[in-house]
Design an enzyme around this catalytic site. Structure first.
Site, mmCIF file in Angstrom:
data_model
loop_
_atom_site.group_PDB
_atom_site.id
_atom_site.type_symbol
_atom_site.label_atom_id
_atom_site.label_comp_id
_atom_site.label_asym_id
_atom_site.label_seq_id
_atom_site.Cartn_x
_atom_site.Cartn_y
_atom_site.Cartn_z
ATOM 1 N N HIS A 62 31.295 14.746 56.892
ATOM 2 C CA HIS A 62 31.768 15.428 55.682
ATOM 3 C C HIS A 62 30.812 16.559 55.313
ATOM 4 O O HIS A 62 29.649 16.557 55.720
ATOM 5 C CB HIS A 62 31.853 14.444 54.511
ATOM 6 C CG HIS A 62 33.100 13.611 54.509
ATOM 7 N ND1 HIS A 62 33.360 12.678 55.470
ATOM 8 C CD2 HIS A 62 34.162 13.586 53.651
ATOM 9 C CE1 HIS A 62 34.524 12.098 55.211
ATOM 10 N NE2 HIS A 62 35.034 12.637 54.123
ATOM 11 N N SER B 85 38.174 13.293 49.947
ATOM 12 C CA SER B 85 36.708 13.281 49.937
ATOM 13 C C SER B 85 36.097 14.631 50.279
ATOM 14 O O SER B 85 34.980 14.935 49.851
ATOM 15 C CB SER B 85 36.185 12.214 50.907
ATOM 16 O OG SER B 85 36.784 12.355 52.185
#
Length: 315
Positions: A296, A67
């Site tokens: 993230h 990811s």
């Protein structure tokens, strides 16, 4: 440098149309950690010569990874459950390098084993083996992998942070998460490194002239854990522990990449000061304020990672 137009992208999916309900479940699995944490807040190696230094950007470029490489949550998203962004560091790098072709095989939830094994969600194949995209004419490969091997689910590090959040209630002034895990996470990283060694060997066999660039993980947490006070429901002691785990992850990935003759790109240093607890975030926090998955990189983080890769390639 001027931003060139993005080249046409080839997305490879073993299953073209996964059911919408499965997509919702996948997105939910990525975001579950943030929801739980927000609630708690309120209460054999390859010789170095194996990877020949083929001129980057002159042939086929293949992007692999998890990811962090996919740009999960960063607009615009595609590839269904893989949560790929057209502004992940691979796309941004390809725009600057202008390769003859670009294939993005990154996928959220990928562990190191995804290099050679298809990813599935509830029995549905969401991404074929990532190395399937690598062919003899490939001249450049980038990859970021290993972080998801820390957890038991497909959200990796977030999985660990959720556990640390819950454990913080049992000893808010200690390091209950460190005590709980002991050397478990270190052993998981050792296993991931061994798998990565094998994966890089197989990659080299498929594309012996490709330049392989292994991209490390950015600064998810700050050097000073007190900067996260009131922003992350994890004890100060465990924030130090979690930061050391991420440091060990990068160290083992770098050591593995170097032993395999690949180029390692450090993204920790260029993102320091822009971690998930900073006022100027390139890595989103538990409740993202810019489009991105929790903990993230956002668009600025992916840009910083792309710039680090381009510098390593002399661009």
């Amino acid at each position: 440098m001027p931003r060139a137009a993005l080249p046409r992208t080839t997305h490879t999916l073993a299953t073209a149309d996964a059911p919408r309900s499965a997509g919702v479940r996948k997105c939910a699995s990525v975001l579950t950690g943030a929801a739980l944490l927000a609630s708690a807040l309120t209460v054999t190696t390859t010789p170095a010569s194996a990877h020949a230094a083929a001129p980057a950007g002159t042939g086929k470029y293949v992007a692999l990874g998890d990811s962090y490489a996919a740009g999960a949550g960063v607009p615009a998203q595609s590839a269904g459950l893989c949560l790929r962004s057209d502004h992940n560091y691979g796309h941004l790098g390809a725009a600057a390098l202008s390769p003859s072709s670009y294939v993005d095989k990154t996928c959220a939830g990928a562990k190191v084993g995804a290099l050679t094994t298809a990813q599935t969600d509830l029995g549905i194949v969401v991404n074929g083996p990532q190395l399937d995209a690598v062919t003899p004419d490939t001249s450049l490969v980038t990859l970021t992998l290993g972080g998801n091997n820390l957890g038991t689910s497909d959200v990796g590090f977030v999985d660990v942070v959720v556990a640390c959040s819950a454990l913080s209630l049992t000893n808010p002034f200690g390091a209950p998460c460190r005590n709980f895990y002991g050397d478990t996470l270190s052993k998981r990283l050792d296993s991931a490194a061994a798998q990565l060694t094998d994966g890089l060997r197989k990659l080299s066999a498929k594309a012996p002239k490709a330049k392989v660039v292994v991209v490390g993980y950015p600064a998810v947490l700050p050097d000073d854990p007190t900067a996260c006070f009131g922003k992350m429901p994890v004890t100060t002691g465990d924030l130090r522990f979690l930061r050391s785990v991420m440091g060990e992850l990068n160290e083992k990935v770098e050591r593995t990449a170097t032993a395999a003759g690949a180029t390692y790109v450090d993204t920790l240093a260029p993102t320091k000061g822009h971690d998930s607890c900073s006022a100027s975030r390139w890595i989103e926090g538990l409740l993202p304020t810019s489009p991105a998955a929790p903990l993230h990189p956002n668009a600025r983080g992916e840009r910083a990672m792309a710039d680090a890769v381009l510098r390593a390639l002399g661009r």
